[in-house]
Structures are given as C-alpha cells and as structure tokens.
Design a protein around this motif. Structure first.
Motif, mmCIF file in Angstrom:
data_model
loop_
_atom_site.group_PDB
_atom_site.id
_atom_site.type_symbol
_atom_site.label_atom_id
_atom_site.label_comp_id
_atom_site.label_asym_id
_atom_site.label_seq_id
_atom_site.Cartn_x
_atom_site.Cartn_y
_atom_site.Cartn_z
ATOM 1 N N GLN A 1 18.489 82.111 30.521
ATOM 2 C CA GLN A 1 18.650 80.797 31.156
ATOM 3 C C GLN A 1 19.824 80.797 32.138
ATOM 4 N N THR A 2 20.924 81.437 31.740
ATOM 5 C CA THR A 2 22.100 81.499 32.612
ATOM 6 C C THR A 2 21.813 82.317 33.864
ATOM 7 N N ILE A 3 21.144 83.446 33.696
ATOM 8 C CA ILE A 3 20.774 84.263 34.864
ATOM 9 C C ILE A 3 19.866 83.471 35.803
ATOM 10 N N ALA A 4 18.918 82.749 35.239
ATOM 11 C CA ALA A 4 18.006 81.933 36.051
ATOM 12 C C ALA A 4 18.773 80.904 36.867
ATOM 13 N N GLN A 5 19.749 80.262 36.243
ATOM 14 C CA GLN A 5 20.566 79.266 36.952
ATOM 15 C C GLN A 5 21.362 79.910 38.069
ATOM 16 N N ILE A 6 21.963 81.051 37.792
ATOM 17 C CA ILE A 6 22.781 81.736 38.795
ATOM 18 C C ILE A 6 21.939 82.158 39.997
ATOM 19 N N LYS A 7 20.744 82.647 39.740
ATOM 20 C CA LYS A 7 19.917 83.207 40.810
ATOM 21 C C LYS A 7 18.943 82.200 41.408
ATOM 22 N N GLY A 8 18.887 81.007 40.831
ATOM 23 C CA GLY A 8 18.016 79.976 41.391
ATOM 24 C C GLY A 8 16.543 80.297 41.254
ATOM 25 N N VAL A 9 16.184 80.915 40.118
ATOM 26 C CA VAL A 9 14.780 81.217 39.844
ATOM 27 C C VAL A 9 14.434 80.632 38.476
ATOM 28 N N SER A 10 13.181 80.714 38.109
ATOM 29 C CA SER A 10 12.764 80.155 36.829
ATOM 30 C C SER A 10 13.150 81.087 35.669
ATOM 31 N N TYR A 11 13.277 80.492 34.503
ATOM 32 C CA TYR A 11 13.526 81.258 33.275
ATOM 33 C C TYR A 11 12.425 82.295 33.073
ATOM 34 N N GLU A 12 11.188 81.901 33.310
ATOM 35 C CA GLU A 12 10.046 82.792 33.134
ATOM 36 C C GLU A 12 10.129 84.002 34.062
ATOM 37 N N THR A 13 10.611 83.777 35.275
ATOM 38 C CA THR A 13 10.764 84.879 36.229
ATOM 39 C C THR A 13 11.776 85.897 35.733
ATOM 40 N N VAL A 14 12.892 85.406 35.185
ATOM 41 C CA VAL A 14 13.915 86.300 34.650
ATOM 42 C C VAL A 14 13.354 87.121 33.489
ATOM 43 N N VAL A 15 12.680 86.465 32.562
ATOM 44 C CA VAL A 15 12.143 87.147 31.386
ATOM 45 C C VAL A 15 11.113 88.197 31.804
ATOM 46 N N GLU A 16 10.206 87.813 32.697
ATOM 47 C CA GLU A 16 9.140 88.735 33.088
ATOM 48 C C GLU A 16 9.671 89.919 33.898
ATOM 49 N N THR A 17 10.588 89.648 34.835
ATOM 50 C CA THR A 17 11.107 90.723 35.685
ATOM 51 C C THR A 17 11.942 91.709 34.877
ATOM 52 N N THR A 18 12.805 91.193 34.001
ATOM 53 C CA THR A 18 13.637 92.095 33.204
ATOM 54 C C THR A 18 12.785 92.889 32.210
ATOM 55 N N ARG A 19 11.711 92.284 31.726
ATOM 56 C CA ARG A 19 10.805 93.014 30.830
ATOM 57 C C ARG A 19 10.145 94.178 31.585
ATOM 58 N N LYS A 20 9.665 93.904 32.785
ATOM 59 C CA LYS A 20 9.045 94.963 33.589
ATOM 60 C C LYS A 20 10.049 96.061 33.933
ATOM 61 N N ASN A 21 11.303 95.651 34.215
ATOM 62 C CA ASN A 21 12.359 96.632 34.492
ATOM 63 C C ASN A 21 12.554 97.573 33.310
ATOM 64 N N ALA A 22 12.608 96.974 32.111
ATOM 65 C CA ALA A 22 12.824 97.765 30.891
ATOM 66 C C ALA A 22 11.641 98.686 30.615
ATOM 67 N N GLU A 23 10.435 98.173 30.795
ATOM 68 C CA GLU A 23 9.247 99.010 30.579
ATOM 69 C C GLU A 23 9.226 100.181 31.543
ATOM 70 N N LYS A 24 9.658 99.946 32.760
ATOM 71 C CA LYS A 24 9.697 101.010 33.758
ATOM 72 C C LYS A 24 10.754 102.071 33.413
ATOM 73 N N LEU A 25 11.946 101.594 33.049
ATOM 74 C CA LEU A 25 13.031 102.524 32.758
ATOM 75 C C LEU A 25 12.734 103.371 31.525
ATOM 76 N N PHE A 26 12.298 102.716 30.454
ATOM 77 C CA PHE A 26 12.103 103.399 29.180
ATOM 78 C C PHE A 26 10.686 103.926 28.972
ATOM 79 N N LYS A 27 9.850 103.703 29.971
ATOM 80 C CA LYS A 27 8.467 104.207 29.957
ATOM 81 C C LYS A 27 7.707 103.775 28.701
ATOM 82 N N ILE A 28 7.792 102.488 28.444
ATOM 83 C CA ILE A 28 7.095 101.911 27.290
ATOM 84 C C ILE A 28 5.961 101.029 27.809
#
Length: 254
Positions: free
Chosen positions: A227-254
C-alpha cells in the motif's frame, strides 16, 4: 496474490505457532514465500520447510554475522542442497559492518566464496549489506556479479547506489522500513526506481511495518508495504502486488 521474497520462518520467534501461522498464509493473500537461510542450522531448517509446505521455497547461504566458523566442508553441504527443485537462491550472503560480529576480511572472503557457488549453480544471490555500501558494491563489481542475478535485500542505501545495482540487473528488496516516518531515504529510492526492479519482503520476524513496528513481523503484513509503495508511485495496490510477483517469479524462476 503476494510473493514474499525474504522471511525467516525457521527463527525461534515462530516456534510456538509456526504451523498455524503458515497454514493461514493463503487465506491472507500470500501465494509464495522464500525462506532464507542465515546459518547452517537455518539452512537445514529451511530445506525442511520447503519439503513440508508446497508454497515455501528456500535460499541457502550463510549470513555475514555467521561466517566465522564456516569451512569448505560446510560449503559442500550448501552445494548439496542447490540441486533441489525448491532451492531457488544463494542467500543471504554479504557484508555487515553494523553488528561487526566477524572480521571484515573474513566476511569478504565468504561473500566471494558464496558468489562462486552461485556462479557454479546458476542460482541468483540474495545480498545482505548493512553499513558496508562501498565494499559491497566494489566486491560485486570486481567479481563480475553483473553476470549473476539477484536482489539487494532490505535495501537501505542511496538512489545513486540503487542506480548502480539496477544497472547490474539487480532488484531492490523493500520491506517494512518504507512505512516508517523516518524511512525517508527508502521512500526516495522507491519513488526513483522503476516498479520492475522492486520486490516485496518482510525479513520476518524482523522489521514489522507500521502499525506493527517493534512487534514480530510476518508475511501477512506485506499488505502495508504494498500500500505504501502504491501511494509513493501513484499506482494501484493491485499493480504493485502483480508487478512485484512477476519480478520475483522471473528472478527465482518459479
């Protein structure tokens, strides 16, 4: 669903309710968790957690505070875990000049040695760096860590250092500190860094976000971080959750 990239559920802080707590994660929106080793015992316990819980993955590595008694035999043990399907990273490894529990040269030696393990296995690294900004970056450059993948865990340095790490292809781990009133520097980094370079993490049981600061942390509280990241970046909470999840899946190949 949230991807938690750094927790220590092997910690004794969870001894009384570990099973009960982990079984509630999915209902609280936590999809996957990476449990991160910090000592040899922690690594062994991490491996056991990955075997017990389908949504828990593991990182194997020795924290800089724990490297004083590390041996090459121990490194062989770490290597033996790396071929397991659910072991997805080497970590946490790095330098810690804040607690200063181990000689700096010893810390540097085992940081490099564990990066070598990552090069050998092709696994990404989870880097711990506290009060050691220059030495961490210098070693990673000297060791061509840009040929590895990884995350700078609990990122606490400047925007300039963040740019250096992102240019090397590294992610920045963001946790509860971003919610603190005195977390100004991390807020500035989060504002500066593209969302594609951020990962959500708790470092549980440590660094609980507001309004739980000072209490035991757990992955459920990542909602406050997102929620805090979403506020700082001016995007939705859902966008933060989805983007960071995709980042993690990419990095850790899960």
């Amino acid at each position: 669903m949230i991807f938690e990239t750094h927790a220590h559920y092997d910690d004794e802080a969870f001894d009384k309710d570990r099973e009960k707590l982990l079984e509630t994660m999915h209902s609280h929106g936590i999809e996957k968790i990476i449990n991160v080793g910090a000592s040899l015992k922690g690594v062994r316990d991490t491996v056991a957690l990955t075997e017990r819980y389908p949504f828990v993955y593991g990182a194997v590595g020795i924290h800089p505070d724990e490297v004083g008694s590390l041996t090459e035999e121990d490194m062989k043990e770490l290597r033996s875990y790396c071929d397991r399907e659910k072991i997805v990273a080497i970590g946490e490894i790095g330098l810690d000049y804040y607690w200063d529990k181990e000689n700096h040269e010893t810390q540097k030696k085992w940081f490099v040695r564990q990066m070598d393990l990552a090069k050998e296995t092709g696994l990404p690294i989870i880097v711990h760096s506290r009060d050691a900004a220059k030495d961490t970056l210098d070693i990673m450059k000297a060791e061509r860590a840009d040929h590895l993948r990884g995350v700078i865990h609990c990122y606490s340095y400047s925007k300039e250092h963040a740019r250096e790490y992102m240019n090397m292809g590294y992610y920045l781990g963001v946790g509860g500190v971003v919610t603190f009133k005195n977390g100004k520097r991390l807020k500035e980094v989060v504002e500066y860094a593209p969302l594609d370079y951020l990962l959500l993490e708790t470092d549980a049981p440590y660094l609980a976000p507001e309004p739980y600061r000072g209490k035991r942390n757990c992955s459920v509280y990542l909602t406050y971080v997102a929620q805090t990241i979403a506020q700082i970046k001016g995007v939705s909470y859902e966008t933060v959750v989805e983007t960071t999840r995709k980042n993690a899946e990419k990095l850790f190949k899960i």
